[in-house]
Design a protein around this motif. Structure first.
Motif, PDB file in Angstrom:
ATOM      1  N   GLN A   1     -30.126 -18.485  16.784  1.00 12.35           N
ATOM      2  CA  GLN A   1     -29.031 -17.518  16.892  1.00 12.35           C
ATOM      3  C   GLN A   1     -28.260 -17.395  15.584  1.00 12.35           C
ATOM      4  O   GLN A   1     -27.790 -16.321  15.236  1.00 12.35           O
ATOM      5  N   PHE A   2     -28.090 -18.522  14.901  1.00 11.69           N
ATOM      6  CA  PHE A   2     -27.345 -18.585  13.643  1.00 11.69           C
ATOM      7  C   PHE A   2     -28.296 -19.165  12.599  1.00 11.69           C
ATOM      8  O   PHE A   2     -28.395 -20.381  12.451  1.00 11.69           O
ATOM      9  N   PRO A   3     -29.041 -18.301  11.902  1.00 15.41           N
ATOM     10  CA  PRO A   3     -30.188 -18.734  11.099  1.00 15.41           C
ATOM     11  C   PRO A   3     -29.895 -19.609   9.882  1.00 15.41           C
ATOM     12  O   PRO A   3     -30.834 -20.129   9.286  1.00 15.41           O
ATOM     13  N   ASN A   4     -28.635 -19.804   9.528  1.00 17.17           N
ATOM     14  CA  ASN A   4     -28.343 -20.756   8.453  1.00 17.17           C
ATOM     15  C   ASN A   4     -26.973 -21.377   8.679  1.00 17.17           C
ATOM     16  O   ASN A   4     -26.183 -20.904   9.505  1.00 17.17           O
ATOM     17  N   SER A   5     -26.688 -22.424   7.932  1.00 15.65           N
ATOM     18  CA  SER A   5     -25.461 -23.187   8.156  1.00 15.65           C
ATOM     19  C   SER A   5     -24.201 -22.387   7.816  1.00 15.65           C
ATOM     20  O   SER A   5     -23.155 -22.589   8.432  1.00 15.65           O
ATOM     21  N   ALA A   6     -24.285 -21.473   6.853  1.00 16.86           N
ATOM     22  CA  ALA A   6     -23.111 -20.665   6.492  1.00 16.86           C
ATOM     23  C   ALA A   6     -22.712 -19.743   7.648  1.00 16.86           C
ATOM     24  O   ALA A   6     -21.527 -19.627   7.971  1.00 16.86           O
ATOM     25  N   ILE A   7     -23.689 -19.108   8.266  1.00 21.49           N
ATOM     26  CA  ILE A   7     -23.412 -18.229   9.410  1.00 21.49           C
ATOM     27  C   ILE A   7     -22.888 -19.060  10.577  1.00 21.49           C
ATOM     28  O   ILE A   7     -21.946 -18.665  11.277  1.00 21.49           O
ATOM     29  N   PHE A   8     -23.480 -20.225  10.782  1.00 25.05           N
ATOM     30  CA  PHE A   8     -23.040 -21.142  11.844  1.00 25.05           C
ATOM     31  C   PHE A   8     -21.569 -21.533  11.637  1.00 25.05           C
ATOM     32  O   PHE A   8     -20.760 -21.470  12.563  1.00 25.05           O
ATOM     33  N   MET A   9     -21.207 -21.908  10.413  1.00 25.64           N
ATOM     34  CA  MET A   9     -19.831 -22.325  10.129  1.00 25.64           C
ATOM     35  C   MET A   9     -18.857 -21.159  10.281  1.00 25.64           C
ATOM     36  O   MET A   9     -17.722 -21.361  10.731  1.00 25.64           O
ATOM     37  N   GLN A  10     -19.281 -19.962   9.946  1.00 26.11           N
ATOM     38  CA  GLN A  10     -18.424 -18.795  10.130  1.00 26.11           C
ATOM     39  C   GLN A  10     -18.122 -18.594  11.616  1.00 26.11           C
ATOM     40  O   GLN A  10     -16.987 -18.314  11.991  1.00 26.11           O
TER      41      GLN A  10
END
Length: 144
Positions: A65-74
């Motif tokens: 759902q959140f393909p990288n850690s930056a998107i996940f943290m956002q």
């Protein structure tokens, strides 16, 4: 005499048996300890700003759902900000909800507001536990 001896032995067995049973961790308590360790590690990663580490505790489904850690943290900053810097964390019940383990966690944010987090935990094929989702609700809404 024989009856007294047998009652004494039975009493000793029951006392030592109950003590041993209390000391032996149950499978459920061992699972809860492992789950708490995962949540603790992710909270520590959030607090230290280690997005990659925090992301590593998410299930493959969350990572899709959140393909990288930056998107996940956002996503965490936008909807789960209390997880980034809680002033207090209290682990409550571990519940089994239709075969899914849900760990209840009470958190307090920097403003003193209390939240209840429901962590959906998923055991991976490797045996490790990962976070498959988290729902948060404010407990003390009358403070607003």
């Amino acid at each position: 005499m024989f009856k007294s001896l047998m009652l004494g032995l039975l009493s000793c067995f029951l006392i030592f048996g109950l003590t041993w049973a209390e000391d032996k961790p149950t499978e459920e308590s061992q699972v809860k300890e492992k789950i708490i360790a995962v949540i603790d590690a992710q909270l520590e990663a959030f607090q230290s700003g280690d997005a990659e580490k925090a992301y590593s505790f998410a299930t493959p489904g969350i990572q899709r759902q959140f393909p990288n850690s930056a998107i996940f943290m956002q996503m965490v900053m936008n909807g789960y900000n209390v997880l980034r810097q809680p002033t207090q964390v209290e682990y409550r019940d571990l519940r089994d909800h239709f075969g899914v383990k849900v760990q209840l966690v009470q958190l307090t944010d920097l403003n003193g507001f209390t939240f209840q987090a429901f962590y959906q935990m998923e055991q991976q094929n490797s045996g490790e536990w990962r976070i498959g989702g988290c729902m948060i609700q404010q407990v003390d809404q009358d403070k607003i």
